[in-house]
Design a protein around this motif. Structure first.
Motif: not given
Length: 151
Positions: A54, A71, A87
């Motif tokens: 992330n 992400n 995402r």
């Protein structure tokens, strides 16, 4: 640099053993590879890669190259393509010039996005490969976000 300012836009600011932070006085020419979580607020000429990580790009972040992670949340500037397996969030202060590939995309009002997007909500984005490298061509479609969009 006051890390409270850097992490104030993060939903969870609890320190963890796997969180890496590179502040705005960092300048890198080359690649960054990380495993779980990276907050980057500096300048890089190269790529940022993590198969399962992330990434948060702070407001001072300037990326001139590719971003390939699980992400990513962008507050700063990216000149290059972003490919994520889950995402991507483009915050109001972000500027992206390049193509975007993700399963889910969130673009806040005020974000600047110039490039093409490929959203595949029913399947993960394709795995990273060497041919994904390179910057967006000058003839890409132009999209500029001025209203919130959620996919």
């Amino acid at each position: 640099m006051n890390l409270n300012n850097l992490t104030s836009f993060m939903p969870d600011t609890t320190p963890s053993a796997t969180k890496n932070i590179l502040t705005n006085d960092v300048q890198i020419k080359g690649a960054i590879n990380f495993e779980s979580e990276l907050i980057f607020d500096g300048k890089i000429e190269g790529e940022i890669v993590s198969e399962n990580g992330n990434l948060t790009l702070g407001k001072n972040a300037e990326v001139n190259g590719e971003v390939r992670t699980k992400n990513v949340v962008v507050h700063g500037t990216v000149n290059g393509n972003i490919t994520v397996t889950e995402r991507v969030e483009l915050k109001a202060s972000s500027q992206l010039t390049g193509d975007l590939r993700a399963v889910r995309i969130v673009i806040e009002e005020g974000a600047t996005f110039i490039g093409k997007s490929e959203v595949t909500p029913n399947k993960p984005a394709p795995a990273f490969k060497a041919s994904d490298r390179g910057t967006a061509p000058a003839t890409t479609k132009t999209q500029s976000a001025s209203a919130p969009a959620v996919s």
